[in-house]
Design an enzyme around this catalytic site. Structure first.
Site, PDB file in Angstrom:
ATOM      1  CB  SER A  57       4.821  -2.022  12.173  1.00 19.91           C
ATOM      2  OG  SER A  57       4.345  -0.705  12.415  1.00 19.91           O
ATOM      3  CG  ASN A 113      -1.721   1.232   1.379  1.00 17.81           C
ATOM      4  OD1 ASN A 113      -1.830   2.021   0.443  1.00 17.81           O
ATOM      5  ND2 ASN A 113      -2.332   1.427   2.535  1.00 17.81           N
ATOM      6  CG  HIS A 118      -5.951   1.596   4.940  1.00 16.98           C
ATOM      7  ND1 HIS A 118      -5.573   2.527   5.885  1.00 16.98           N
ATOM      8  CD2 HIS A 118      -4.891   0.763   4.780  1.00 16.98           C
ATOM      9  CE1 HIS A 118      -4.326   2.273   6.257  1.00 16.98           C
ATOM     10  NE2 HIS A 118      -3.890   1.204   5.606  1.00 16.98           N
ATOM     11  CE  LYS A 165       0.065   3.384   4.717  1.00 16.96           C
ATOM     12  NZ  LYS A 165      -0.067   3.561   6.146  1.00 16.96           N
ATOM     13  N   GLY A 167       2.065   1.971  10.775  1.00 15.49           N
ATOM     14  CA  GLY A 167       3.014   3.082  10.679  1.00 15.49           C
ATOM     15  C   GLY A 167       3.660   3.467  11.998  1.00 15.49           C
ATOM     16  CD  GLU A 188      -3.706  -2.781   7.148  1.00 12.76           C
ATOM     17  OE1 GLU A 188      -2.581  -3.031   6.713  1.00 12.76           O
ATOM     18  OE2 GLU A 188      -4.298  -1.715   6.935  1.00 12.76           O
ATOM     19  CD  GLU A 196      -3.137   5.284   6.673  1.00 15.93           C
ATOM     20  OE1 GLU A 196      -3.102   5.387   5.426  1.00 15.93           O
ATOM     21  OE2 GLU A 196      -2.178   4.851   7.345  1.00 15.93           O
TER      22      GLU A 196
END
Ligand code: PEP
Length: 255
Positions: free
Chosen positions: A210, A9, A94, A11, A170, A164, A96
């Protein structure tokens, strides 16, 4: 045996030139590696660059989002019919997008349904926040996200889900392999309730948060974990290649 997936991904990263370089580097190091599906998900403007670089290879291209409507007055959005033919996979839900763009279980459900109907392969993301885990609500949250996200949908064999945990994305603080394995087992059991045991056994459930070349082998050797959805470590060709190779080895060693 389920074929694992390593999906990058990217991003809101890369440029046209660095996207092409990264695709070429990944292609060189992984095209011949079998036993693992390789997917790269660049930003929308670079999807056709990735598609052209990777044409004829074993590396698939995915988008990072999709709208559920076919077309219309949705400024800034991209529809499933625009993506069909350009990409094979699409990341949906996702964390985010849930956190910054107001996506809900209901809109995620509409996106998954529309993507499947258009012949796209969703990578459907679920995961609890740190506060939810600390409050002992991980199972409840994951089951709700799976139930609502997949409600009314005929889940196809081999469907991809990414577990996730939000606190691991991250942050450099990956879930331990047993922790990720346990959560993925819960997700698979819920898929079995929704879609039956045979489909649940075929569904690929990736871990994301991560993942790096240092922890991917241990994660990939867990019985429930079928690869990874990877952000930061997918932006470097050598690192992506290592993730792919180690995942293939871990999968081959599974009983
Ligand atoms: C992600 O973007 O889905 C992700 C897991 O990011 P990272 O690997 O950087 O934690």
């Amino acid at each position: 045996m389920r074929v694992p997936i390593i999906a990058g991904n990217w991003k809101m990263n890369t440029t046209a030139a660095s996207c092409a370089d990264l695709c070429r580097g990944i292609l060189q190091g992984t095209d011949g590696v079998s036993g693992v599906e390789k997917v790269v998900c660049p930003p929308f403007p670079f999807l056709s660059i990735a598609r052209d670089c990777l044409k004829g290879s074993s590396i698939r291209v995915g988008a990072q989002n999709v709208h559920w409507a076919e077309k219309g007055a949705y400024t800034g959005e991209v529809s499933h019919s625009m993506l069909a033919g350009l990409v094979e996979y699409v990341i949906i839900g996702h964390s985010e997008r849930r956190a910054y763009f107001c996506e809900t279980d209901e809109t995620v459900n509409k996106k998954v349904a529309a993507a499947l109907a258009a012949g796209l392969k969703p990578i459907f993301c679920v995961g609890e926040t740190e506060a939810e885990r600390e409050a002992g609500r991980t199972e409840e949250v994951l089951l709700r996200q799976v139930r609502l996200g997949l409600g009314g949908i005929q889940v196809p064999e081999g469907f991809a889900i990414a577990y996730e945990p939000v606190w691991a994305i991250g942050t450099g603080k990956a879930a331990t392999a047993p922790m990720a394995n346990e959560a993925i087992g819960l997700i698979r059991a819920e898929v079995a309730r929704l879609a039956g045991a045979a489909v649940a056994q075929s569904v690929r459930i990736l871990y994301g948060g991560s993942v790096t070349p240092d922890n991917v082998a241990e994660l990939g050797s867990q019985p429930e974990i079928d690869g990874g959805l990877v952000g930061g470590a997918s932006l470097d060709a050598d690192s992506f290649i290592s993730l792919v190779r180690q995942t293939a080895e871990a999968a081959a060693a599974k009983p």
